[in-house]
Scaffold this motif. Structure first.
Motif, PDB file in Angstrom:
ATOM      1  N   ASP A  44      -2.794   0.940  -3.102  1.00  0.00           N
ATOM      2  CA  ASP A  44      -3.561   2.197  -2.902  1.00  0.00           C
ATOM      3  C   ASP A  44      -4.423   1.412  -4.141  1.00  0.00           C
ATOM      4  OD1 ASP A  44      -1.800   1.262  -4.564  1.00  0.00           O
ATOM      5  OD2 ASP A  44      -1.227   3.387  -5.361  1.00  0.00           O
ATOM      6  N   ARG A  45      -4.946   0.385  -4.097  1.00  0.00           N
ATOM      7  CA  ARG A  45      -5.406  -0.164  -5.224  1.00  0.00           C
ATOM      8  C   ARG A  45      -7.177  -1.811  -3.874  1.00  0.00           C
ATOM      9  NH1 ARG A  45      -4.182  -1.572 -10.231  1.00  0.00           N
ATOM     10  NH2 ARG A  45      -2.626   0.172 -11.001  1.00  0.00           N
TER      11      ARG A  45
ATOM     12  N   ASN B   5      -6.641  -5.760  -6.917  1.00  0.00           N
ATOM     13  CA  ASN B   5      -5.919  -6.942  -6.346  1.00  0.00           C
ATOM     14  C   ASN B   5      -6.223  -8.150  -6.838  1.00  0.00           C
ATOM     15  OD1 ASN B   5      -3.769  -5.732  -4.719  1.00  0.00           O
ATOM     16  ND2 ASN B   5      -5.193  -4.627  -4.021  1.00  0.00           N
ATOM     17  N   VAL B   6      -6.825  -8.388  -6.636  1.00  0.00           N
ATOM     18  CA  VAL B   6      -7.920  -9.720  -7.060  1.00  0.00           C
ATOM     19  C   VAL B   6      -7.570  -9.680  -8.546  1.00  0.00           C
ATOM     20  CG1 VAL B   6      -9.133 -11.805  -6.751  1.00  0.00           C
ATOM     21  CG2 VAL B   6      -8.951 -10.320  -4.919  1.00  0.00           C
TER      22      VAL B   6
ATOM     23  N   THR C 268      -9.751  -0.977   0.675  1.00  0.00           N
ATOM     24  CA  THR C 268      -8.409  -1.384   0.293  1.00  0.00           C
ATOM     25  C   THR C 268      -7.487  -1.816   1.469  1.00  0.00           C
ATOM     26  OG1 THR C 268      -7.494   1.250   1.712  1.00  0.00           O
ATOM     27  CG2 THR C 268      -8.092   0.797  -0.800  1.00  0.00           C
ATOM     28  N   PRO C 269      -6.185  -2.810   0.932  1.00  0.00           N
ATOM     29  CA  PRO C 269      -5.702  -3.772   2.128  1.00  0.00           C
ATOM     30  C   PRO C 269      -5.087  -2.916   3.424  1.00  0.00           C
ATOM     31  CG  PRO C 269      -4.434  -4.014  -0.079  1.00  0.00           C
ATOM     32  CD  PRO C 269      -5.591  -2.692  -0.480  1.00  0.00           C
TER      33      PRO C 269
ATOM     34  N   GLN D  74      -5.991  -9.403   5.166  1.00  0.00           N
ATOM     35  CA  GLN D  74      -4.742  -9.273   3.335  1.00  0.00           C
ATOM     36  C   GLN D  74      -4.477 -10.847   2.999  1.00  0.00           C
ATOM     37  OE1 GLN D  74      -2.439  -6.991   6.106  1.00  0.00           O
ATOM     38  NE2 GLN D  74      -3.397  -4.860   5.864  1.00  0.00           N
ATOM     39  N   GLN D  75      -4.398 -12.254   3.888  1.00  0.00           N
ATOM     40  CA  GLN D  75      -3.579 -12.970   3.589  1.00  0.00           C
ATOM     41  C   GLN D  75      -4.619 -13.968   3.459  1.00  0.00           C
ATOM     42  OE1 GLN D  75      -1.937 -14.580   1.712  1.00  0.00           O
ATOM     43  NE2 GLN D  75      -0.072 -14.763   3.735  1.00  0.00           N
ATOM     44  N   ARG D  76      -6.835 -13.675   3.830  1.00  0.00           N
ATOM     45  CA  ARG D  76      -7.000 -14.304   2.389  1.00  0.00           C
ATOM     46  C   ARG D  76      -7.470 -13.544   1.071  1.00  0.00           C
ATOM     47  NH1 ARG D  76     -10.871 -13.716   7.001  1.00  0.00           N
ATOM     48  NH2 ARG D  76     -12.923 -13.879   5.685  1.00  0.00           N
ATOM     49  N   VAL D  77      -7.232 -12.356   0.813  1.00  0.00           N
ATOM     50  CA  VAL D  77      -7.312 -11.576  -0.813  1.00  0.00           C
ATOM     51  C   VAL D  77      -5.729 -12.142  -1.478  1.00  0.00           C
ATOM     52  CG1 VAL D  77      -6.992  -9.139  -1.811  1.00  0.00           C
ATOM     53  CG2 VAL D  77      -7.948  -8.959   0.868  1.00  0.00           C
ATOM     54  N   GLY D  78      -4.995 -12.348  -0.729  1.00  0.00           N
ATOM     55  CA  GLY D  78      -3.345 -12.738  -1.534  1.00  0.00           C
ATOM     56  C   GLY D  78      -4.254 -14.005  -1.964  1.00  0.00           C
TER      57      GLY D  78
END
Ligand code: ADP
Ligand code: ADP
Length: 222
Positions: free
Chosen positions: A93-94, A99-100, A134-135, A143-147
């Motif tokens: 929800d962010r 997130n980063v 949002t993710p 999504q994995q690149r955001v992680g």
């Protein structure tokens, strides 16, 4: 940078996950960690990130003996270790930006500095244009690149990845491994647990193999 000396890890209800494991990694090295499911790869990474403590033996990371590290010093250690998970563990929800930014907010950095560093990290993984998404609006690879951006935003000298491409197709997996190589080229130490033997064999890096919690092989593929 990493030294395991006769390390054992026993989970109360399961017996030994790691048995008499010794190995070292130099600063700036990039290595793969392979082995069957249940071989102890995640446990090894969790010991380095201090999500677990060894039952016996010494784990030394960045000059710290982790088995003896006082609880209050754990946050300092965690800041120096970026962790990437198969399921990326983003807050759904962010925004991508939030997130980063999370590790920097926790570390107490100022607003402007956070903005600057988050955008630099998003730029590194090619997601600058998605900072407000949002993710759930992103693909699995994004999504994995955001992680990954979240793991490197604090510029840790050491990055650990646990099956980072486990949910991705071969092209996206290659792209993620390409990102890791870029971090390697700027001096980051990387240890990447993966089942993706095809990719591992196609890249010229050290491969550490576990079997039943023991070191089964430690080699370079080229
Ligand atoms: P891998 O990452 O190679 O699949 P793991 O480190 O996850 O291996 O697991 C090694 C062994 O330790 C397995 O037998 C697993 O079931 C056990 N194990 C892992 N984490 C825990 C835990 N938190 N509690 C109990 N047993 C665990
Ligand atoms: P991965 O393959 O990414 O390591 P796992 O399914 O092995 O994921 O583990 C996911 C979570 O479950 C981890 O936090 C691990 O500690 C825990 N876990 C794994 N095996 C066991 C087990 N036998 N008993 C309890 N917890 C476990």
């Amino acid at each position: 940078m990493i030294s395991f000396e006769h390390v054992f890890k026993r989970y109360p209800e399961r017996g030994e996950a790691l048995s008499d494991l010794s190995f070292e990694m130099e600063s700036g090295e990039m290595a793969f960690l392979t082995g069957h499911s249940g071989a102890g790869k995640s446990t090894l990474l969790r010991l380095i990130g201090l999500l677990e403590r060894p039952t016996r033996g010494q784990v030394i990371v960045n000059g710290r003996n982790l088995g003896a590290l006082p609880r209050r010093k754990i946050p300092y250690h965690r800041r120096e270790v970026g962790m990437i998970f198969q399921d990326h563990r983003l807050l759904p929800d962010r925004s991508v930006f939030d997130n980063v930014a999370l590790p920097l907010v926790v570390a107490g950095l100022g607003h402007k500095e956070i903005g600057r560093r988050v955008r630099a990290a998003l730029d590194q993984v090619g997601l600058l244009s998605r900072e407000r998404a949002t993710p759930v609006a992103l693909s699995g690879g994004e999504q994995q690149r955001v992680g990954i951006a979240r793991a490197v935003v604090g510029r840790p000298p050491l990055v650990l990845a646990d099956e980072p491409t486990g949910n991705l197709d071969p092209d996206l997996s290659r792209e993620i491994f390409g990102l890791f190589e870029r971090f390697h080229q700027v001096g980051v130490t990387l240890l990447i647990a993966t089942h993706d033997l095809g990719l591992v064999m196609s890249m010229p890096y050290r491969t550490i193999t576990l079997a039943d919690g023991r070191l089964a092989n430690d080699s370079r593929t080229w």
